[in-house]
Scaffold this motif. Structure first.
Motif, PDB file in Angstrom:
ATOM      1  N   ALA A  89       9.174  -5.741  -7.164  1.00 53.15           N
ATOM      2  CA  ALA A  89       9.035  -6.078  -5.742  1.00 53.15           C
ATOM      3  C   ALA A  89       8.457  -7.474  -5.600  1.00 53.15           C
ATOM      4  O   ALA A  89       7.367  -7.759  -6.099  1.00 53.15           O
ATOM      5  CB  ALA A  89       8.135  -5.054  -5.057  1.00 53.15           C
ATOM      6  N   THR A  90       9.184  -8.349  -4.939  1.00 49.93           N
ATOM      7  CA  THR A  90       8.771  -9.753  -4.823  1.00 49.93           C
ATOM      8  C   THR A  90       8.363 -10.136  -3.407  1.00 49.93           C
ATOM      9  O   THR A  90       7.918 -11.257  -3.186  1.00 49.93           O
ATOM     10  CB  THR A  90       9.911 -10.684  -5.289  1.00 49.93           C
ATOM     11  N   THR A  91       8.525  -9.223  -2.452  1.00 49.62           N
ATOM     12  CA  THR A  91       8.127  -9.503  -1.071  1.00 49.62           C
ATOM     13  C   THR A  91       7.268  -8.362  -0.555  1.00 49.62           C
ATOM     14  O   THR A  91       7.256  -7.262  -1.129  1.00 49.62           O
ATOM     15  CB  THR A  91       9.354  -9.660  -0.151  1.00 49.62           C
ATOM     16  N   ASP A  92       6.552  -8.633   0.539  1.00 48.60           N
ATOM     17  CA  ASP A  92       5.720  -7.592   1.134  1.00 48.60           C
ATOM     18  C   ASP A  92       6.560  -6.407   1.595  1.00 48.60           C
ATOM     19  O   ASP A  92       6.142  -5.247   1.470  1.00 48.60           O
ATOM     20  CB  ASP A  92       4.933  -8.160   2.320  1.00 48.60           C
ATOM     21  N   MET A  93       7.757  -6.677   2.112  1.00 50.89           N
ATOM     22  CA  MET A  93       8.625  -5.597   2.581  1.00 50.89           C
ATOM     23  C   MET A  93       9.067  -4.712   1.420  1.00 50.89           C
ATOM     24  O   MET A  93       9.128  -3.484   1.541  1.00 50.89           O
ATOM     25  CB  MET A  93       9.838  -6.171   3.315  1.00 50.89           C
ATOM     26  N   GLU A  94       9.378  -5.324   0.282  1.00 52.10           N
ATOM     27  CA  GLU A  94       9.791  -4.552  -0.886  1.00 52.10           C
ATOM     28  C   GLU A  94       8.630  -3.713  -1.431  1.00 52.10           C
ATOM     29  O   GLU A  94       8.804  -2.557  -1.820  1.00 52.10           O
ATOM     30  CB  GLU A  94      10.320  -5.490  -1.972  1.00 52.10           C
ATOM     31  N   THR A  95       7.434  -4.287  -1.435  1.00 52.18           N
ATOM     32  CA  THR A  95       6.250  -3.558  -1.884  1.00 52.18           C
ATOM     33  C   THR A  95       5.981  -2.372  -0.972  1.00 52.18           C
ATOM     34  O   THR A  95       5.659  -1.270  -1.442  1.00 52.18           O
ATOM     35  CB  THR A  95       5.031  -4.489  -1.908  1.00 52.18           C
ATOM     36  N   GLN A  96       6.124  -2.584   0.338  1.00 51.18           N
ATOM     37  CA  GLN A  96       5.911  -1.497   1.287  1.00 51.18           C
ATOM     38  C   GLN A  96       6.954  -0.410   1.116  1.00 51.18           C
ATOM     39  O   GLN A  96       6.677   0.783   1.251  1.00 51.18           O
ATOM     40  CB  GLN A  96       5.959  -2.038   2.723  1.00 51.18           C
ATOM     41  N   PHE A  97       8.195  -0.810   0.803  1.00 47.32           N
ATOM     42  CA  PHE A  97       9.271   0.145   0.561  1.00 47.32           C
ATOM     43  C   PHE A  97       8.905   1.075  -0.590  1.00 47.32           C
ATOM     44  O   PHE A  97       9.053   2.301  -0.497  1.00 47.32           O
ATOM     45  CB  PHE A  97      10.566  -0.614   0.252  1.00 47.32           C
ATOM     46  N   ILE A  98       8.390   0.513  -1.685  1.00 46.18           N
ATOM     47  CA  ILE A  98       8.001   1.321  -2.837  1.00 46.18           C
ATOM     48  C   ILE A  98       6.846   2.246  -2.463  1.00 46.18           C
ATOM     49  O   ILE A  98       6.844   3.444  -2.795  1.00 46.18           O
ATOM     50  CB  ILE A  98       7.588   0.418  -4.017  1.00 46.18           C
ATOM     51  N   SER A  99       5.854   1.730  -1.745  1.00 51.79           N
ATOM     52  CA  SER A  99       4.701   2.536  -1.354  1.00 51.79           C
ATOM     53  C   SER A  99       5.114   3.691  -0.448  1.00 51.79           C
ATOM     54  O   SER A  99       4.624   4.822  -0.591  1.00 51.79           O
ATOM     55  CB  SER A  99       3.668   1.673  -0.641  1.00 51.79           C
ATOM     56  N   THR A 100       6.051   3.436   0.475  1.00 50.82           N
ATOM     57  CA  THR A 100       6.509   4.486   1.375  1.00 50.82           C
ATOM     58  C   THR A 100       7.225   5.591   0.614  1.00 50.82           C
ATOM     59  O   THR A 100       7.038   6.781   0.893  1.00 50.82           O
ATOM     60  CB  THR A 100       7.451   3.896   2.441  1.00 50.82           C
ATOM     61  N   LEU A 101       8.034   5.210  -0.349  1.00 53.11           N
ATOM     62  CA  LEU A 101       8.727   6.209  -1.164  1.00 53.11           C
ATOM     63  C   LEU A 101       7.732   7.080  -1.926  1.00 53.11           C
ATOM     64  O   LEU A 101       7.887   8.307  -2.014  1.00 53.11           O
ATOM     65  CB  LEU A 101       9.686   5.534  -2.140  1.00 53.11           C
ATOM     66  N   LEU A 102       6.706   6.471  -2.504  1.00 44.78           N
ATOM     67  CA  LEU A 102       5.714   7.225  -3.261  1.00 44.78           C
ATOM     68  C   LEU A 102       4.963   8.199  -2.371  1.00 44.78           C
ATOM     69  O   LEU A 102       4.681   9.334  -2.762  1.00 44.78           O
ATOM     70  CB  LEU A 102       4.737   6.263  -3.939  1.00 44.78           C
ATOM     71  N   GLU A 103       4.651   7.759  -1.151  1.00 44.20           N
ATOM     72  CA  GLU A 103       3.920   8.620  -0.227  1.00 44.20           C
ATOM     73  C   GLU A 103       4.761   9.805   0.240  1.00 44.20           C
ATOM     74  O   GLU A 103       4.222  10.856   0.593  1.00 44.20           O
ATOM     75  CB  GLU A 103       3.457   7.803   0.984  1.00 44.20           C
TER      76      GLU A 103
END
Length: 272
Positions: free
Chosen positions: A69-83
């Motif tokens: 993940a290279t952007t804040d949106m991509e990082t948030q995408f990963i975090s949302t999936l984990l949650e």
């Protein structure tokens, strides 16, 4: 390499539960074991959760995805999936508990974590629930088995009876129809020298006995009061099929926490 080291080391130990009943009928043994609060704390602290969620692989996956993940949106995408990752089902948690306790108390050697074979989180894989090796006295045997979880008040619970119940499944495993398929699955996952040596020993015993020298395990995981009728009558039925050199062990583990809470009890979703 000596014979003992060739067939696997000693697993980390979990404190023993309290055996409240047991018996033997020919080549079939059975026991009922209460898991104390202390044992439950040991299990929840690591090995049970690890087996349910294959946590090492989960952590590696999460670390890799976050590094991509290279952007804040991509990082948030990963975090949302984990949650949003769903909890495992109680029967999956019960199955993982059986694997941990068999490894620690009965010489089971697992060459692979079954959680890695699931295509979806709620999937139930075909075939035997337990496929591995049983290591004891410097040798190894093929290990096949079934796990059932139940909070039903009846003794024995419905998961032990009928054509789809544990005893009928174990009787089928005592036959040879599925052995080659299970052995093929097992052999392809023996990736270390230790596991390959143990498999070779077990397969040799299987050949020499013409498919009879195997270890069967039937595991019942309960959140009810211990009751000998959960296993005793069923063991007598199984003993008509399982004869030397084959052996079978039926074990009922009684947990002091409700079955519906088992996924939360092990806390498998915290992968960092």
């Amino acid at each position: 390499m000596g014979e003992d080291s060739a067939v696997g080391g000693v697993a980390p130990r979990i404190s023993q539960g309290i055996e409240v009943y047991g018996g033997t009928d020919g080549a079939v043994s059975w026991s009922g074991v209460e898991l104390t609060a202390d044992v439950m704390r040991e299990l929840a602290a690591g090995p049970w959760a690890e087996r349910v969620g294959d946590l090492d692989a989960s952590r590696d996956l999460v670390t890799e995805l976050r590094s991509l993940a290279t952007t804040d949106m991509e990082t948030q995408f990963i975090s949302t999936l984990l949650e949003s990752e769903p909890e495992p089902l109680p029967w999956q948690v019960g199955e993982a508990l059986a694997e941990v306790l068999l490894e620690n108390w009965h010489g089971a050697l697992w060459v692979w974590d079954g959680a890695r074979d699931r295509r979806t989180r709620k999937a139930s894989l075909p075939g035997a629930d337990l496929v591995g090796l049983c290591v004891a006295d410097g040798s190894a045997r093929l290990l096949f088995g079934e796990v059932k979880s139940s909070s039903q008040a009846a003794s024995p619970p419905g998961v032990m009876t009928g054509s789809d119940g544990m005893i009928e499944q174990l009787k089928r495993l005592a036959g040879k129809d599925d052995h080659l398929t299970l052995m093929k699955w097992l052999r392809s996952r023996c990736l270390t020298a230790e596991h390959k040596a143990a498999y070779h020993t077990a397969a040799g015993r299987w050949v020499k006995s013409r498919g009879a020298d195997i270890q069967l395990f039937g595991c019942l995981v309960r959140d009810t009061v211990p009751e000998p009728k959960d296993l005793s009558d069923r063991a007598a039925v199984l003993a008509k099929t399982v004869v030397e050199p084959m052996h079978a062990l039926l074990t009922a583990w009684y947990l002091p926490v409700a079955m519906k809470t088992w996924p939360k009890h092990v806390g498998v979703l915290d992968v960092g």
